[in-house]
Design an enzyme around this catalytic site. Structure first.
Site, short mmCIF file in Angstrom:
data_model
loop_
_atom_site.label_atom_id
_atom_site.label_comp_id
_atom_site.label_asym_id
_atom_site.label_seq_id
_atom_site.Cartn_x
_atom_site.Cartn_y
_atom_site.Cartn_z
N CYS A 1 0.56 1.42 -6.03
CA CYS A 1 -0.32 2.40 -6.54
C CYS A 1 0.29 3.75 -6.94
O CYS A 1 1.09 4.22 -6.21
CB CYS A 1 -1.53 2.62 -6.09
SG CYS A 1 -2.62 1.27 -5.88
N ARG B 1 0.24 2.34 -11.87
CA ARG B 1 1.34 1.35 -10.92
C ARG B 1 2.60 1.94 -10.95
O ARG B 1 3.14 2.37 -12.07
CB ARG B 1 1.18 -0.11 -11.44
CG ARG B 1 -0.27 -0.48 -11.12
CD ARG B 1 -0.41 -0.74 -9.82
NE ARG B 1 -1.79 -1.44 -9.64
CZ ARG B 1 -2.85 -1.01 -9.52
NH1 ARG B 1 -2.99 0.49 -9.67
NH2 ARG B 1 -4.07 -1.70 -9.25
N HIS C 1 0.77 -1.15 -0.16
CA HIS C 1 -0.06 -0.01 -0.14
C HIS C 1 0.99 1.25 -0.05
O HIS C 1 1.77 1.49 0.65
CB HIS C 1 -0.90 -0.13 1.28
CG HIS C 1 -2.11 -0.88 1.10
ND1 HIS C 1 -3.08 -0.59 0.06
CD2 HIS C 1 -2.52 -1.93 1.91
CE1 HIS C 1 -3.90 -1.41 0.19
NE2 HIS C 1 -3.68 -2.37 1.23
#
Length: 218
Positions: A187, A196, A119
């Site tokens: 991300c 990405r 994340h």
């Protein structure tokens, strides 16, 4: 507009505001807290594995089970104390614990592509500043048996559909791997998932546990 209507609208606005505030608290505070707690437990388990491995001698590491921690990722360019236990799997539950290893890709130190997702926002934000990495920066993986030092060789912004970066040779499906590499995926931009950010690195040094941490972590 009647007084009743005005009051109803005001109460609705307050309710929506409270719900949004609770949601923001959950995203920015609670998920980070839960991930930090999970990382503490995973780190304790990993150090216990290290001790057990040291006493029985080095051997072939068993494939990890989903959600299990099996190595610690260090990226000095993101801070001297930056380190995260990598877990097996990339499901929502797995990534809520920390960076996750894509099942089916190589394990640390193996020939092929050790691919890891993390994340960039919420859940501890392990890859929040991954965009700071540059070619030549070291990426260190601490395993039960020792240390693996990879040097960054490329950084790219790709579409979410660019799954070829998970191939044994990142970006070249069908090509037989001969190098030992790591690919980090997150991300981009930080609070979006429209792209990405992908970082590739190649193994340059392998050290036993007895040799101690590499100079890059000094």
């Amino acid at each position: 507009m009647t007084r009743f209507t005005i009051r109803a609208v005001a109460e609705l606005a307050i309710t929506v505001g409270l719900v949004l505030a609770a949601f923001v608290f959950y995203l920015l505070v609670w998920t980070n807290h839960r991930t930090a707690a999970a990382q503490d437990d995973l780190r304790d388990d990993f150090h216990a594995q290290q001790q057990a491995g040291h006493h029985r001698g080095a051997g072939k590491v068993e494939a990890p089970k989903s959600g299990d921690g099996f190595g610690i990722l260090h990226i000095p360019a993101l801070g001297k104390k930056w380190s995260w236990v990598v877990v097996e799997g990339v499901s929502e539950d797995d990534l809520a614990k920390g960076p996750g290893h894509f099942p089916g890709t190589a394990l640390p130190g193996e020939v092929g592509n050790f691919a890891v997702a993390g994340h960039r926002a919420t859940h501890g934000e392990p890859f929040a500043e991954l965009d700071k990495l540059q070619v030549g920066d070291p990426v260190v993986v601490e395993t039960v048996d020792g240390w693996l030092v990879y040097d960054v060789t490329w950084v790219r912004i790709l579409s979410p559909s660019a799954t070829e970066v998970l191939a044994p040779v990142a970006g070249h499906p069908g090509t037989k791997a001969e190098q030992r590499t790591v690919t980090l995926v997150t991300c981009n931009p930080r609070w979006s998932s429209t792209e990405r950010l992908v970082v590739g690195a190649q193994l340059v040094e392998r050290r036993s546990a007895d040799a101690g941490p590499p100079a890059e972590l000094g």
